[in-house]
Write an enzyme that holds these catalytic residues in place. Structure first.
Site, PDB file in Angstrom:
ATOM      1  CB  CYS A   2      55.145 -24.205  19.412  1.00  0.00           C
ATOM      2  SG  CYS A   2      56.707 -24.723  18.744  1.00  0.00           S
ATOM      3  NE  ARG A  27      52.572 -23.188  25.352  1.00  0.00           N
ATOM      4  CZ  ARG A  27      51.994 -24.256  25.877  1.00  0.00           C
ATOM      5  NH1 ARG A  27      51.150 -24.101  26.868  1.00  0.00           N
ATOM      6  NH2 ARG A  27      52.237 -25.463  25.432  1.00  0.00           N
ATOM      7  CD1 TRP A  73      61.413 -25.755  21.388  1.00  0.00           C
ATOM      8  CD2 TRP A  73      61.546 -24.156  22.927  1.00  0.00           C
ATOM      9  NE1 TRP A  73      62.344 -26.145  22.317  1.00  0.00           N
ATOM     10  CE2 TRP A  73      62.450 -25.191  23.264  1.00  0.00           C
ATOM     11  CE3 TRP A  73      61.459 -23.034  23.761  1.00  0.00           C
ATOM     12  CZ2 TRP A  73      63.253 -25.141  24.403  1.00  0.00           C
ATOM     13  CZ3 TRP A  73      62.256 -22.997  24.889  1.00  0.00           C
ATOM     14  CH2 TRP A  73      63.136 -24.023  25.204  1.00  0.00           C
ATOM     15  CG  ASN A  99      51.959 -25.545  18.908  1.00  0.00           C
ATOM     16  OD1 ASN A  99      52.516 -24.676  18.247  1.00  0.00           O
ATOM     17  ND2 ASN A  99      51.193 -25.274  19.959  1.00  0.00           N
ATOM     18  N   GLY A 100      54.254 -29.198  17.331  1.00  0.00           N
ATOM     19  CA  GLY A 100      54.502 -30.634  17.205  1.00  0.00           C
ATOM     20  C   GLY A 100      55.604 -30.902  16.197  1.00  0.00           C
ATOM     21  CD  GLU A 480      61.422 -28.259  42.934  1.00  0.00           C
ATOM     22  OE1 GLU A 480      61.846 -29.067  42.101  1.00  0.00           O
ATOM     23  OE2 GLU A 480      60.931 -27.166  42.610  1.00  0.00           O
ATOM     24  CE  LYS A 484      61.668 -24.752  40.641  1.00  0.00           C
ATOM     25  NZ  LYS A 484      60.548 -25.638  40.408  1.00  0.00           N
ATOM     26  CD  GLU A 487      63.505 -25.206  36.759  1.00  0.00           C
ATOM     27  OE1 GLU A 487      62.803 -25.537  35.814  1.00  0.00           O
ATOM     28  OE2 GLU A 487      63.055 -25.100  37.915  1.00  0.00           O
ATOM     29  CG  HIS A 503      79.751 -42.961  50.862  1.00  0.00           C
ATOM     30  ND1 HIS A 503      80.531 -43.920  51.469  1.00  0.00           N
ATOM     31  CD2 HIS A 503      78.579 -42.951  51.542  1.00  0.00           C
ATOM     32  CE1 HIS A 503      79.855 -44.491  52.445  1.00  0.00           C
ATOM     33  NE2 HIS A 503      78.654 -43.908  52.524  1.00  0.00           N
ATOM     34  CE  LYS A 600      54.391 -23.455  34.147  1.00  0.00           C
ATOM     35  NZ  LYS A 600      55.168 -23.639  35.394  1.00  0.00           N
TER      36      LYS A 600
HETATM   37  C1  F6R Z   1      60.715 -27.067  37.102  1.00  0.00           C
HETATM   38  C2  F6R Z   1      59.797 -27.373  36.067  1.00  0.00           C
HETATM   39  C3  F6R Z   1      59.955 -28.637  35.253  1.00  0.00           C
HETATM   40  C4  F6R Z   1      58.604 -29.343  35.218  1.00  0.00           C
HETATM   41  C5  F6R Z   1      58.651 -30.526  34.242  1.00  0.00           C
HETATM   42  C6  F6R Z   1      57.334 -31.260  34.194  1.00  0.00           C
HETATM   43  O1  F6R Z   1      60.467 -25.848  37.688  1.00  0.00           O
HETATM   44  O2  F6R Z   1      58.890 -26.633  35.854  1.00  0.00           O
HETATM   45  O3  F6R Z   1      60.958 -29.479  35.737  1.00  0.00           O
HETATM   46  O4  F6R Z   1      58.294 -29.757  36.519  1.00  0.00           O
HETATM   47  O5  F6R Z   1      58.972 -30.085  32.953  1.00  0.00           O
HETATM   48  O6  F6R Z   1      56.301 -30.415  33.795  1.00  0.00           O
HETATM   49  P1  F6R Z   1      54.787 -30.789  34.044  1.00  0.00           P
HETATM   50  O7  F6R Z   1      54.577 -30.769  35.509  1.00  0.00           O
HETATM   51  O8  F6R Z   1      53.999 -29.749  33.313  1.00  0.00           O
HETATM   52  O9  F6R Z   1      54.601 -32.169  33.466  1.00  0.00           O
END
Ligand code: F6R
Length: 605
Positions: A2, A27, A73, A99-100, A480, A484, A487, A503, A600
């Protein structure tokens, strides 16, 4: 997640609020709305879907000098127009964006219903609007305080009142809120990016703090109604930082920014003479640094994977036991907090609820926690005892790239500092410093191979499922890489230790399941080659991401990554997996910067 915007001043609030909402789109949200006090009435507009749909629904001549806006959201209640914010009181006088989560909303709602209130939505926020409107307090501020005294939960809220059109009242508890100071106009936002076109002078509210914001100023105060002294700070952010600047996607823009941003991060922080780093923000003397016996790294998602890179760097350079754990797990398992452990919270946004909670848990139990955080002034940055700002600049794409590279560099510097107050020799320290200095140029070299990486990615995008494998230094990179890829492409991608294939998962290998193998040129290269042979012998396709000294072996294609100091290799090996995910998603024509179901910054549990 949000987002909140607000405006009060002499301009028409509508285009300013809409621009703010467009900037908050990254976001992640499912509906949006605004409330405007036009002279005679408060007008509220809400829409499910994109901000542009909300914009298209607004009357042409809508004007007003004060207003609030929101991207939602869904948490309480499904994604419907009625549940979008702003939420209004029964009499339409009070409008709230929030928000919250209000934990005791159901109970409060039942109480209000028993008193005859009717509700137009299923949201927890509407409860707040009703509580404020029902308060007998003479001022809006007192009514808000009355309402807040009844709720439990987290919030950033902005409230407007038809009876008091000269102010916006805001409050914060566990969710960020910023006041932007202009010339006879003031702005409200949950995120700096929504303010940056208008002002660089901001005030961060603290948890438990409220503010009255008028066109000419602001007053901050506590829940106990005591004034709090707040001076605006200047933010180092340019409007261009949050614009596409000619790129098609923020994700690619941010990947390409890395040579320059890494250079900026390292500037002034490396000490070649003594083979160490200068990290004054840690607020730890050499003696303090020496007193720690272990390091525990806490982060979520990709930040946790980089935390694993960090833990290895610390073990290798400082020879201290170090490990990383998802903050989302740590916070729920009543962890034992040790006085001689250095806790490190790692977060791009600095607002991730799970990580923030883990920090509080460590502090509550007397532990010492430092942060590796990108967003200056964010909740986690402020709650930690010290830290290293990542200086990656704003990251808009939901999938994190440059901030992760900066986290890895931050960990390398922390490991160096911890190592140099222990047994890491000056010459080894100098070797790492030289490695760090070379990184920006080497990242540039990797980016120059983008066309080749794009071709491989296009090919991989056809696979329903992929493996990413690595061993020791390569494994967090593989994790990672898989993260990526899934995602942004929505393909199933799984990371395995190369050593674990035999294994079990080797059973899955066939011509339809490609493997991306991360192979640094180190003491484990031969073992990695063995795993690749095994995959190839079962008709599995292999894409090799490796240093120049690594043989092609049975790989079908290869991306070569310049060699760094061996401890730093993961920092460079991660760059091609970012480009690979981006180009695979591009081939599939997906919404790269806003992948489905993701936000985000995950500010709720
Ligand atoms: C992956 C991604 C998420 C963040 C995670 C932590 O691309 O963006 O996995 O890494 O939500 O977010 P932050 O770093 O903002 O605490």
């Amino acid at each position: 997640m949000c987002g909140i915007v607000g405006y009060i001043g002499s301009q028409n609030a509508v285009p300013i609020l809409m621009e703010g909402l467009f900037r908050l789109e990254y976001r992640g949200y499912d509906s949006a709305g605004i409330a405007i006090i036009s002279p005679a009435e408060t007008r509220v507009f809400r829409r499910v879907g994109r901000v542009r749909e909300l914009e298209a629904s607004l009357p042409r001549r809508l004007t007003g000098k004060v207003g609030i806006g929101h991207t939602r959201w869904a948490t309480h209640g499904p994604v419907t127009q009625a549940n979008a914010h702003p939420q209004v009181s029964g009499d339409g006088r009070i409008s709230v964006v929030h928000n919250g989560i209000i934990d005791n909303a159901t109970e409060l709602r039942e109480g209000l219903q028993a008193k005859g209130e009717t509700f137009g939505s299923e949201t927890d926020t509407e409860v707040l609007a009703h509580l404020i409107a029902r308060s007998a307090a003479p001022s809006l501020e007192d009514a808000v305080l009355d309402a807040l005294a009844q709720i439990h939960g987290t919030y950033a809220i902005a409230i407007i009142d038809q009876r008091h059109p000269d102010r916006i009242v805001v409050a914060r508890n566990g969710s960020p809120l910023i006041i932007g100071v202009g010339d006879r106009e003031m702005f409200i936002a949950s995120d700096l990016s929504a303010l940056v076109r208008h002002t660089t002078s901001v005030v961060h509210l603290d948890d438990g703090e409220l503010a009255t914001v008028t066109a000419t100023g602001f007053r901050t105060f506590s829940r106990e109604e005591e004034n709090t002294a707040k001076t605006p700070v200047s933010i180092d952010l340019d409007a261009d930082d949050v614009d596409l600047a000619g790129h098609q996607h923020f994700m690619r823009k941010e990947i390409l920014e890395q040579p320059a941003s890494a250079e900026r991060m390292l500037q002034g922080r490396l000490d070649e003479r003594f083979g160490t780093a200068r990290l004054d923000g840690l607020n730890l003397s050499p003696r303090d640094l020496r007193s720690f016996r272990r390091v525990k790294i806490l982060g979520c998602g990709s930040a946790y994977y980089v935390g694993q890179i960090g833990a290895q760097l610390i073990e290798e350079l400082a020879r201290m036991p170090a490990d990383a754990e998802p903050a989302s797990e740590f916070r729920y398992r009543n962890p034992v907090i040790e006085p001689d452990t250095l806790y490190v919270a790692v977060s791009q946004s600095g607002e991730t609820a799970d990580t923030a909670f883990a920090v509080r848990e460590v502090k509550r139990k007397g532990g010492q926690v430092v942060g590796l955080v990108n967003v200056v002034g964010s909740s986690i940055a402020r709650e930690c005892d010290g830290g290293i700002y990542l200086h990656a600049g704003p990251e808009i794409a939901v999938a994190s790239t440059k901030a992760l590279t900066h986290m890895a560099i931050g960990f390398a510097m922390l490991a160096l500092v911890l190592g140099r107050v222990r047994d890491l020799s000056i010459s080894d320290g100098q070797r790492i410093v030289a490695g760090l200095k070379a990184l920006p140029g080497q990242i540039e070299q990797i980016l120059a191979d983008e066309p080749q990486i794009a071709e491989i990615a296009a090919d991989l995008s056809a696979a329903e499922s992929l493996f990413f494998i690595g061993r020791v230094r390569g494994f967090p990179v593989a994790r990672e890489g898989a993260q990526k890829f899934k995602e942004v492409t929505y393909r199933h991608a799984e990371a395995y230790q190369a050593s674990e294939l035999k294994h079990g998962p080797l059973a899955l290998i066939d011509k339809d399941l490609p493997t991306v193998a991360i192979v640094p040129d180190d003491e484990l290269t031969d073992r990695n080659m063995g795993a690749i042979e095994q995959i190839s012998a079962r008709n599995g396709r292999v894409v090799l991401i490796a240093n120049p000294g690594v043989p092609d072996c049975a790989a079908d294609s290869r991306i070569t990554v310049p060699k760094s100091a061996r401890e730093l290799d993961p920092i460079l090996l991660v760059i091609p997996v970012q480009l690979m995910a981006y180009h695979a998603a591009r081939t599939l024509g997906l919404d790269i910067d806003k992948p489905r179901n993701l936000a985000k910054s995950v500010t709720v549990e």
